[in-house]
Design a protein around this motif. Structure first.
Motif, short mmCIF file in Angstrom:
data_model
loop_
_atom_site.label_atom_id
_atom_site.label_comp_id
_atom_site.label_asym_id
_atom_site.label_seq_id
_atom_site.Cartn_x
_atom_site.Cartn_y
_atom_site.Cartn_z
N UNK A 36 0.84 -1.13 -0.10
CA UNK A 36 0.05 0.03 0.12
C UNK A 36 0.73 1.20 0.15
N UNK A 37 2.12 1.04 0.74
CA UNK A 37 2.85 2.38 0.60
C UNK A 37 3.35 2.66 -0.61
N UNK A 38 3.69 1.24 -1.36
CA UNK A 38 4.28 1.36 -2.93
C UNK A 38 3.30 2.33 -3.86
N UNK A 39 1.88 2.13 -3.43
CA UNK A 39 0.78 2.85 -4.26
C UNK A 39 1.00 4.13 -3.91
N UNK A 40 1.36 4.82 -2.59
CA UNK A 40 1.49 6.13 -2.38
C UNK A 40 2.75 6.69 -3.22
N UNK A 41 3.53 5.93 -3.02
CA UNK A 41 4.91 6.27 -3.60
C UNK A 41 4.80 6.42 -5.36
N UNK A 42 4.01 5.54 -5.68
CA UNK A 42 3.64 5.62 -7.30
C UNK A 42 3.11 7.02 -7.59
N UNK A 43 2.12 7.52 -6.69
CA UNK A 43 1.45 8.61 -6.81
C UNK A 43 2.41 9.86 -7.01
N UNK B 56 5.21 14.72 -9.16
CA UNK B 56 6.17 15.32 -8.16
C UNK B 56 5.55 16.53 -7.63
N UNK B 57 5.69 16.78 -6.18
CA UNK B 57 5.40 18.10 -5.58
C UNK B 57 3.90 18.04 -5.28
N UNK B 58 2.99 17.11 -5.36
CA UNK B 58 1.70 16.73 -5.31
C UNK B 58 1.43 17.01 -4.00
N UNK B 59 0.03 17.55 -3.54
CA UNK B 59 -0.52 17.48 -2.40
C UNK B 59 -1.54 16.44 -2.36
N UNK B 60 -1.41 15.42 -1.41
CA UNK B 60 -1.94 14.28 -1.19
C UNK B 60 -2.98 14.37 -0.05
N UNK B 61 -4.14 14.39 -0.22
CA UNK B 61 -5.27 14.72 0.76
C UNK B 61 -5.92 13.14 1.08
N UNK B 62 -6.04 12.84 2.40
CA UNK B 62 -6.21 11.47 2.45
C UNK B 62 -7.42 11.42 3.34
N UNK C 205 -7.19 2.28 3.75
CA UNK C 205 -6.12 1.43 3.73
C UNK C 205 -4.58 2.14 3.46
N UNK C 206 -4.42 2.45 2.60
CA UNK C 206 -3.15 3.09 2.00
C UNK C 206 -2.89 4.39 2.79
N UNK C 207 -3.69 4.87 3.20
CA UNK C 207 -3.56 6.22 4.03
C UNK C 207 -3.12 5.77 5.45
N UNK D 277 7.01 11.87 2.02
CA UNK D 277 6.75 12.64 0.92
C UNK D 277 7.69 13.33 0.20
N UNK D 278 7.37 14.23 -0.78
CA UNK D 278 8.30 15.13 -1.15
C UNK D 278 7.97 16.71 -1.33
N UNK D 279 7.21 16.80 -0.27
CA UNK D 279 6.80 18.25 -0.13
C UNK D 279 6.27 18.49 1.31
N UNK D 280 6.96 19.54 1.96
CA UNK D 280 6.46 19.79 3.28
C UNK D 280 5.00 20.26 3.46
N UNK D 281 4.31 19.51 4.18
CA UNK D 281 2.96 20.00 4.25
C UNK D 281 1.89 19.44 3.39
N UNK D 282 2.45 18.63 2.50
CA UNK D 282 1.86 18.06 1.33
C UNK D 282 1.27 16.78 1.32
N UNK D 283 1.26 16.29 2.48
CA UNK D 283 0.70 15.02 3.09
C UNK D 283 -0.14 15.27 4.14
N UNK D 284 -1.42 15.30 4.12
CA UNK D 284 -2.35 15.21 5.22
C UNK D 284 -3.37 14.57 5.11
N UNK D 285 -4.10 14.24 6.31
CA UNK D 285 -5.37 13.32 6.16
C UNK D 285 -6.19 13.54 7.52
#
Length: 524
Positions: free
Chosen positions: A355-362, A367-373, A377-379, A388-396
């Motif tokens: 499931x982590x590999x799915x997020x890494x695929x996104x 690149x530089x995406x904001x992923x809102x969860x 399961x993957x979250x 993640x590759x952007x501070x503040x870009x992963x939140x849920x």
């Protein structure tokens, strides 16, 4: 004549507000009188809870308070869940509501949308709740609200305006600018922290959501101390790809072992909440010795004992600490960090690794995406282990208050806050059914959100927990609709994937569209 409602819009503009989220009703019509002529953009969600979640996502990405307009009674009660999520995660949110006319309040006369004590109810959730009983009180209440939203530990703030006040002449409304005066770190505390740091042989840094805008200072501190940096879920993106980064949950035994072996720990902007530090409720987390805590909130500092407690913004405090620390030293930080990362990766097991590999695929496809969860399961897996590759870009909403249905509306708010960034809403089929009508709000507002639905046909995480507890699963298999057909009904491009192998190509197609679309992943 300027009415109180028109004065409200002028004051919002003066305080830098450019977007409000809300659903107008008969109890807020006068608040909308000046809105069409203003520079403020109005976004209409499909539910008031969505207004609050949109304001939350907007605030997290923009760094400015998110603002919601809702009607009295059910409009406000529908927003409480979003306010509670914002309170748990320290997100600045201003909720402005109507309330029935002044001479009816608290009398139980049966007016439309009447509550016994609306403001009393809000005082239990919001940092503050004020009623504007006369037009002259408006400017002061707004100034106090924005002062709370921009200093100290933020959260939701509520202002209510009676229907018989909204249309009254406002007279001269004087804008009172907010003067943000962040707490200056205590020099004696900084000196004590520096002394402990200088003597440490195996230091560790813990970074929470309160440090997500302090990356530059945190980066320098980590390298100066040669200290591994453990990031909680809301701090992911800090030190992306750095040898000292430990992007794994302190609820994991491997990360706890790293902390237990440390002789000095700096904790910046983290409340030590159980959803980060004791997710499995096993009681295995203990406050470390030689702990230096940095937090903007004195009340929060008092909740966990520390050798040194520094009340200040994370960036300000770390910069002050850097100014007095001696030159860098070596403490085997990179080796300790890689050992903790490797052990954590093995600890989460093959299913979560996939499931982590799915997020890494996104992440790698956008690149530089904001992923809102949402809570899916993957979250959950990403909160345990993900860089993640952007501070503040992963939140849920799978930590803290844990509101299901958060993802779709919060992603809309995020996309409006930063239209240049790819924005992905990662939601399960169960949670997506809570708020998928907000796809319509995304289209109305021109927000480009890639809705990724992880369809395992039910609440699989809850089903697994029931089975682990020896409880026969009940109520965990709500039948999902055909999400692609729903997207088509909104005239939104959609595609269904039978495996994650084709996800990179699907994400590339979605990004190229430049508008909202849906990708459904069928999970075996």
């Amino acid at each position: 004549m300027t009415t109180t409602g028109e004065a409200l819009i002028s004051l919002l503009e003066a305080h830098g507000v450019d977007t409000v989220f809300g659903i107008p009703g008969v109890h807020t019509i006068e608040l909308y009188r000046g809105l069409a002529r203003s520079k403020i953009r109005h976004v209409t969600p499909r539910h008031e809870q969505g207004a609050g979640f949109m304001a939350d996502g907007y605030a997290r990405v923009s760094g400015k308070p998110g603002v919601a307009f809702v009607i009295t009674g059910p409009g406000l009660t529908n927003t409480i869940t979003a306010m509670a999520q914002a309170r748990a995660d320290s997100i600045p949110m201003l909720v402005i509501s109507g309330v029935n006319k002044r001479d009816s309040l608290g009398k139980g006369l049966g007016f439309l949308h009447e509550l016994p004590d609306q403001r009393g109810m809000m005082e239990k959730v919001a940092l503050s709740s004020e009623r504007i009983d006369e037009p002259a009180a408006l400017a002061g209440a707004m100034a106090r609200a924005f002062a709370l939203l921009s200093s100290g530990r933020p959260g939701p703030v509520h202002i209510e305006i009676p229907t018989d006040v909204m249309g009254l002449p406002a007279g001269d409304v004087t804008f009172a600018p907010v003067r943000d005066r962040p707490a200056t770190p205590d020099s004696a505390g900084i000196a004590r922290a520096a002394k402990l740091a200088a003597a440490a042989k195996s230091p560790v840094i813990l970074a929470g959501g309160g440090a997500k805008r302090a990356e530059a200072a945190l980066h320098r501190l980590a390298e100066l101390l040669d200290a591994p940096v453990v990031t909680t879920a809301n701090a992911r993106g800090l030190l992306h790809g750095h040898p000292l980064g430990v992007h794994a949950s302190p609820s994991l035994k491997s990360v706890r072992a790293l902390m237990a072996q440390a002789d000095f720990i700096i904790a910046a902007g983290t409340e030590f909440g159980p959803t980060d530090y004791d997710m499995y409720a096993d009681g295995g987390f203990a406050a470390p010795a030689n702990l230096v805590r940095i937090d903007i909130d004195a009340t929060q500092l008092a909740r966990w004992p520390a050798a040194v407690a520094i009340e200040a913004d994370a960036s300000t405090a770390i910069e002050a600490l850097l100014a007095v620390l001696p030159t860098g030293k070596k403490s085997g930080g990179a080796a300790r960090a890689v050992a903790a990362r490797d052990a954590a990766w093995q600890e989460i097991g093959p299913a979560m690794q996939d499931q982590v590999k799915v997020i890494e695929t996104i992440r790698d496809a956008l690149p530089g995406a904001i992923i809102v969860g949402d809570s899916t399961q993957p979250v959950y897996a990403g909160n345990l282990f993900y860089d993640h590759d952007r501070p503040g870009g992963w939140f849920n909403a799978a930590t803290g208050f844990g509101a299901l249905g958060y993802g779709p509306p919060a992603a809309v708010g995020a996309a409006l806050a930063d239209p240049s960034a790819p924005v992905v809403c990662l939601s399960g089929d169960g949670g997506f059914q809570f708020t998928f009508p907000e796809m319509g709000a995304a289209l109305d507002a021109g927000a480009a959100v890639i809705f990724v639905v992880w369809n395992n046909r039910g609440y699989r995480e809850i089903e697994t927990s029931m089975l682990d507890a020896g409880v026969e699963p009940v109520g965990v298999s709500p039948a999902p609709p055909d999400f692609c057909r729903i997207a088509d009904a909104y005239h939104m491009p959609a595609e269904r994937l039978m495996s994650t192998e084709s996800l990179p190509a699907a994400l590339a197609r979605a990004r190229s569209l430049g508008k909202s679309c849906l990708i459904e992943i069928m999970v075996a």
